[in-house]
Design an enzyme around this catalytic site. Sequence first.
Site, short mmCIF file in Angstrom:
data_model
loop_
_atom_site.label_atom_id
_atom_site.label_comp_id
_atom_site.label_asym_id
_atom_site.label_seq_id
_atom_site.Cartn_x
_atom_site.Cartn_y
_atom_site.Cartn_z
N LYS A 96 19.94 43.77 139.85
CA LYS A 96 18.75 44.84 140.08
C LYS A 96 17.62 44.48 139.29
CE LYS A 96 19.79 46.12 144.05
NZ LYS A 96 19.66 45.31 145.52
N TYR B 85 25.61 45.66 139.27
CA TYR B 85 24.29 45.80 139.82
C TYR B 85 23.10 45.92 138.84
CZ TYR B 85 22.57 48.53 143.64
OH TYR B 85 21.73 48.85 145.10
#
Length: 256
Positions: free
Chosen positions: A158, A154
């Site tokens: 991001k 993640y």
Amino acid sequence: MGRLDDRVAIVTGAGRGIGAAEAIRLAQDGANVAVLDLTEEAGRETVEAIEAAGSEGIAIACDVSKTEQVQAAFSKVKERFGRIDILINNAGLLRDNLSFKMTDDDWDTVLDVHLKGSFLCSREAQKYMVEQEYGKIIMTSSIVALGNKGQLNYSAAKAGLQAMARTLALELGRFNVNVNAVAPGWIETEMTKEAAERVGMTMEEMKERFAKNIPLKRFGRVDDIANVVAFLASDEAAYISGETIYVAGGPSSSVI
């Protein structure tokens, strides 16, 4: 008169949470909005709220990690509304684990939806935006782009979205297309609740634990993100491009 009157927006992952709030806020500002999610059914409640705000909405089933589905969805929006002015890349999911436990599928799924999905949608959107010499693209990053234990996939995705925003801003600026990223902090959503439950906490326990490190001493609300996105999607932000705005209740480094 709304500041987004006559604009057409696409919001991915808009069936719930931050995406739904963004879609509704854009509609309240006058935009017609296409709600993209994995199924049409997932987006119908958001479309109802868009129509209640006085704008037109359409729910479209789309897996943003699949090129053909993205192309078909954008073509449908163009056919329905005649143009595409705003793209909010919001679709996302979690597959958290420590790196030594993280599977290939954990990595691929998160990178495919967040990073590849945002690339495919942005690549498709720019075809329309370059031709009309107008457009706004907004990536959904996160404070986790700064790194967070158990979220290697993640975090990488991001962080990549911030780089994608900067690069597309350089490429598309001459066509009057603004590209930015919003990086939410801890926001109370269904996805956050599910993450809390996976580690044996309730949503309220998670809020109490993490709010201690947030200078404003509270979790964010979906409207906190939607308000910033609506600004970046408007002509009030016409001279902002290639930037990442952290919306985290305090300096980003203090929140993780």
